[in-house]
Design a protein around this motif. Structure first.
Motif, PDB file in Angstrom:
ATOM      1  N   GLU A 193     -10.069   7.379   2.228  1.00  0.00           N
ATOM      2  CA  GLU A 193      -9.266   8.591   2.428  1.00  0.00           C
ATOM      3  C   GLU A 193      -9.406   9.166   3.843  1.00  0.00           C
ATOM      4  O   GLU A 193      -9.756  10.346   4.014  1.00  0.00           O
ATOM      5  CB  GLU A 193      -9.624   9.640   1.374  1.00  0.00           C
ATOM      6  CG  GLU A 193      -9.324   9.179  -0.041  1.00  0.00           C
ATOM      7  CD  GLU A 193      -9.449  10.297  -1.062  1.00  0.00           C
ATOM      8  OE1 GLU A 193      -9.671  11.447  -0.653  1.00  0.00           O
ATOM      9  OE2 GLU A 193      -9.316  10.005  -2.259  1.00  0.00           O
TER      10      GLU A 193
ATOM     11  N   THR B 138      -6.385   5.739  -0.355  1.00  0.00           N
ATOM     12  CA  THR B 138      -5.541   6.782   0.231  1.00  0.00           C
ATOM     13  C   THR B 138      -4.589   7.372  -0.802  1.00  0.00           C
ATOM     14  O   THR B 138      -4.271   6.739  -1.818  1.00  0.00           O
ATOM     15  CB  THR B 138      -4.732   6.215   1.419  1.00  0.00           C
ATOM     16  OG1 THR B 138      -3.994   7.268   2.029  1.00  0.00           O
ATOM     17  CG2 THR B 138      -3.767   5.126   0.941  1.00  0.00           C
ATOM     18  N   HIS B 139      -4.128   8.610  -0.520  1.00  0.00           N
ATOM     19  CA  HIS B 139      -3.029   9.216  -1.285  1.00  0.00           C
ATOM     20  C   HIS B 139      -1.696   9.014  -0.578  1.00  0.00           C
ATOM     21  O   HIS B 139      -0.658   9.377  -1.114  1.00  0.00           O
ATOM     22  CB  HIS B 139      -3.286  10.723  -1.468  1.00  0.00           C
ATOM     23  CG  HIS B 139      -4.378  11.033  -2.440  1.00  0.00           C
ATOM     24  ND1 HIS B 139      -4.303  10.693  -3.765  1.00  0.00           N
ATOM     25  CD2 HIS B 139      -5.574  11.664  -2.286  1.00  0.00           C
ATOM     26  CE1 HIS B 139      -5.401  11.101  -4.392  1.00  0.00           C
ATOM     27  NE2 HIS B 139      -6.182  11.688  -3.511  1.00  0.00           N
TER      28      HIS B 139
ATOM     29  N   SER C 210      -1.663  -4.350  -3.552  1.00  0.00           N
ATOM     30  CA  SER C 210      -1.784  -2.975  -4.047  1.00  0.00           C
ATOM     31  C   SER C 210      -2.663  -2.901  -5.289  1.00  0.00           C
ATOM     32  O   SER C 210      -2.530  -3.699  -6.224  1.00  0.00           O
ATOM     33  CB  SER C 210      -0.395  -2.408  -4.382  1.00  0.00           C
ATOM     34  OG  SER C 210      -0.512  -1.080  -4.865  1.00  0.00           O
TER      35      SER C 210
ATOM     36  N   TYR D  45      -1.059  12.297  -7.161  1.00  0.00           N
ATOM     37  CA  TYR D  45      -1.650  13.415  -6.441  1.00  0.00           C
ATOM     38  C   TYR D  45      -0.904  14.701  -6.777  1.00  0.00           C
ATOM     39  O   TYR D  45      -1.507  15.755  -6.983  1.00  0.00           O
ATOM     40  CB  TYR D  45      -1.588  13.137  -4.939  1.00  0.00           C
ATOM     41  CG  TYR D  45      -2.538  13.982  -4.119  1.00  0.00           C
ATOM     42  CD1 TYR D  45      -3.737  14.463  -4.649  1.00  0.00           C
ATOM     43  CD2 TYR D  45      -2.249  14.286  -2.797  1.00  0.00           C
ATOM     44  CE1 TYR D  45      -4.600  15.221  -3.885  1.00  0.00           C
ATOM     45  CE2 TYR D  45      -3.115  15.047  -2.022  1.00  0.00           C
ATOM     46  CZ  TYR D  45      -4.280  15.510  -2.586  1.00  0.00           C
ATOM     47  OH  TYR D  45      -5.152  16.263  -1.821  1.00  0.00           O
TER      48      TYR D  45
ATOM     49  N   TYR E 184       0.773   6.955  -0.245  1.00  0.00           N
ATOM     50  CA  TYR E 184       1.366   5.761  -0.835  1.00  0.00           C
ATOM     51  C   TYR E 184       2.507   5.198   0.004  1.00  0.00           C
ATOM     52  O   TYR E 184       2.899   4.031  -0.144  1.00  0.00           O
ATOM     53  CB  TYR E 184       1.874   6.066  -2.247  1.00  0.00           C
ATOM     54  CG  TYR E 184       2.938   7.130  -2.302  1.00  0.00           C
ATOM     55  CD1 TYR E 184       4.277   6.812  -2.118  1.00  0.00           C
ATOM     56  CD2 TYR E 184       2.606   8.464  -2.526  1.00  0.00           C
ATOM     57  CE1 TYR E 184       5.261   7.788  -2.151  1.00  0.00           C
ATOM     58  CE2 TYR E 184       3.578   9.444  -2.555  1.00  0.00           C
ATOM     59  CZ  TYR E 184       4.903   9.099  -2.374  1.00  0.00           C
ATOM     60  OH  TYR E 184       5.874  10.076  -2.399  1.00  0.00           O
TER      61      TYR E 184
ATOM     62  N   PRO F 279       1.771   1.232  -5.973  1.00  0.00           N
ATOM     63  CA  PRO F 279       1.104   2.523  -5.746  1.00  0.00           C
ATOM     64  C   PRO F 279       1.600   3.612  -6.689  1.00  0.00           C
ATOM     65  O   PRO F 279       2.773   3.638  -7.068  1.00  0.00           O
ATOM     66  CB  PRO F 279       1.467   2.856  -4.300  1.00  0.00           C
ATOM     67  CG  PRO F 279       1.801   1.552  -3.673  1.00  0.00           C
ATOM     68  CD  PRO F 279       2.415   0.726  -4.753  1.00  0.00           C
TER      69      PRO F 279
ATOM     70  N   THR G 155      -4.532   3.353  -4.433  1.00  0.00           N
ATOM     71  CA  THR G 155      -4.055   4.713  -4.672  1.00  0.00           C
ATOM     72  C   THR G 155      -4.422   5.131  -6.087  1.00  0.00           C
ATOM     73  O   THR G 155      -4.883   4.328  -6.895  1.00  0.00           O
ATOM     74  CB  THR G 155      -2.520   4.787  -4.487  1.00  0.00           C
ATOM     75  OG1 THR G 155      -1.896   3.859  -5.396  1.00  0.00           O
ATOM     76  CG2 THR G 155      -2.124   4.440  -3.055  1.00  0.00           C
TER      77      THR G 155
END
Length: 539
Positions: free
Chosen positions: A434, A466-467, A482, A510, A469, A505, A354
């Motif tokens: 993503e 990815t966002h 992580s 974001y 989390y 994360p 992340t």
């Protein structure tokens, strides 16, 4: 490559492994596009200077799955890298084969049978002589591995063995006799600095005009063609062809019994199998292209290593994205990519990455795929150290704007992920960048959770950028570890370091990016939404 009853190849350690690789289909996997492998191949080929006639793109785009084949290639690559004389001999071999192919191509297009026979034998005799010299250069004191030595010696025996030498001596003697029959010194197939394929020196007292190449051509034209209108300043191919034809007719007319010798030798050599030499040259181009690429990039500060292969873990130090490196190299900026480390082993075979946008996450995950592909092709890799575990397949899915408008983006992503699951085998590598950002957050999280669990159960390695989390909060800790794209608080904002570090994360990175785009701080956004002060910030 087949030489006698011995299978020999510089790219495959056994016929079985080659046929297994060939039988795998080698279709166009998503990883080729996602990792932009074609762009890297084009750069390596461009620097090599060998041109498109040597096409090893399929070898480059489809890595080997057999470690034995990879080690076979690594041994040859390392030997050529460490031994300048062997590298030079390989280059000369490729050059000789290339010249032979061009000459034979011209011979095949000739309509005149007498000229075809002479030119073929001349080209063959020159090629055999060059091969014998190269064999002697590479044979003295060479510590070839047993399997490699057997194939090379069997191939070399075709042109450098005692019986081959005796046969070629007859060929050379026949060609020398033919030259003596003519009243001029006939030399076929001159090098690229000459304007045509033949030069002649006519008999008689020395003349100043004969000191120049054009003068010899004028004199030859007058000797053989009489009143033929021959202007060296404006000569065309037809003029050279006509002169060439007359030379052949004149020589054959004077040759007598030598013509019979030529016919006999031609019939013997016309079916000589040049393919093993051509195939060997094609394979050597792969190695020399990779080595030249490394040398040119190391001049600008880039670094590489030959990876080691184990069975239990992957551990890479100082890895960087080679595609970013290519762009820096082309722009003359030298080696400036940020390097990172990564590892896969029992209990830590899958990561969730992340972090803030533009923090280097895509570059990092792409570098992992590129290193694995290059390593299993048998090449050096862009890293300081690399211990790798071979994988059967590399599956990728990088979220991007889809070309198809017939179905929605979410449905297209589902189809691609489903295709990965159908092809998935134990221990494969999966890299997801993503995915499912076009659908509802709760739906994406649920899908990704199930995917990670499936990958974990199949013993796969790889990672997810990815966002979302929340995935890290609902997955069992034994399924992943992580990572986060590091950012530091600067004077006016948050600075990306492009370092990927082990940590929990980023839950709000974001949101901070969105707030910044709106001209506000994260704290101001939280306050406007009624959350007040004291909001936890682990970003």
């Amino acid at each position: 490559m087949k030489c006698g009853d011995v299978y020999f190849s510089l790219l495959w350690d056994s016929r079985e492994n080659y046929e297994e690789w060939l039988g795998s289909g080698n279709g166009r996997g998503e990883y080729i596009t996602d990792l932009n492998l074609e762009y890297l191949y084009e750069e390596i080929q461009r620097l090599s200077g060998y041109g498109e006639q040597y096409d090893w793109e399929k070898i480059f785009l489809h890595p080997c799955t057999r470690v034995s084949t990879v080690l076979h290639r690594q041994g040859i690559m390392q030997r050529l890298w460490e031994d300048p004389s062997l590298y030079g001999a390989a280059r000369d071999f490729i050059s000789s084969v290339s010249g032979m192919r061009k000459k034979m191509g011209r011979v095949c297009r000739m309509n005149d049978e007498r000229k075809k026979r002479l030119c073929f034998l001349q080209a063959a005799e020159t090629f055999f002589t060059e091969m014998e010299g190269l064999y002697e250069r590479t044979d003295r004191g060479r510590d070839w591995k047993p399997g490699l030595a057997e194939g090379i010696r069997r191939l070399a025996d075709c042109i450098a063995g005692s019986s081959a030498k005796k046969e070629r001596a007859v060929l050379s003697d026949c060609l020398q006799k033919l030259c003596r029959y003519a009243p001029q010194n006939l030399i076929l197939n001159k090098d690229k600095t000459q304007a045509c394929h033949n030069i002649v020196i006519v008999p008689g007292p020395p003349k100043n005009i004969l000191d120049s190449y054009t003068g010899r051509l004028r004199e030859a034209a007058e000797f053989f063609l009489g009143e033929y209108d021959f202007s060296i300043d404006v000569y065309q191919d037809m003029d050279i062809t006509c002169l060439d034809q007359k030379l052949m007719e004149y020589t054959y007319a004077q040759a007598g019994e030598t013509r019979n010798e030529i016919d006999i030798i031609y019939e013997k050599y016309r079916d000589f199998d040049f393919f093993p030499f051509i195939s060997l040259a094609d394979e050597l181009v792969f190695y020399l292209s990779c080595i030249h690429f490394r040398r040119e990039y190391e001049k600008e500060g880039f670094y590489f290593t030959m990876p080691c292969f184990g069975t239990e873990r992957t551990c890479v130090k100082g890895a960087y994205d080679m595609l970013l490196g290519v762009n820096l190299f082309k722009n003359g900026e030298g080696c400036r990519p940020v390097s990172n480390d990564y590892a896969f082993h029992r209990g830590a075979s899958w990561f969730i990455l992340t972090g803030a946008n533009q923090g280097g996450k895509t570059t990092f995950i792409r570098s992992i795929g590129l290193i694995q592909c290059l390593a299993q092709t048998g090449m050096f890799v862009p890293a300081e150290e690399a211990i790798l575990k071979a994988v059967g397949h590399i599956h990728t899915h990088f979220s991007r704007e889809e070309e198809s408008a017939s179905v929605g983006r979410f449905e297209q992503e589902l189809r691609k992920v489903h295709a990965i699951l159908e092809q998935l085998e134990e221990g494969d590598m999966i890299l997801l960048n993503e995915p499912f950002t076009s659908t509802q957050r709760i739906t994406a999280v649920a899908i990704l959770k199930e995917l990670v669990l499936k990958f974990h159960c199949r013993g796969c390695v790889g990672g997810l950028v990815t966002h979302f989390y929340e995935i890290a909060e609902i997955l069992p800790r034994e399924c992943f570890y992580s990572l986060a794209a590091e950012v530091v608080q600067g004077g006016d904002g948050r600075e990306r370091t492009f370092r990927i570090v082990p940590r929990d994360p980023y839950c709000q990175s974001y949101a901070r990016d969105i707030a910044a785009k709106c001209g506000a701080t994260y704290e101001q956004l939280m306050e406007a939404m009624g959350f007040g002060e004291g909001v936890a910030d682990n970003a």
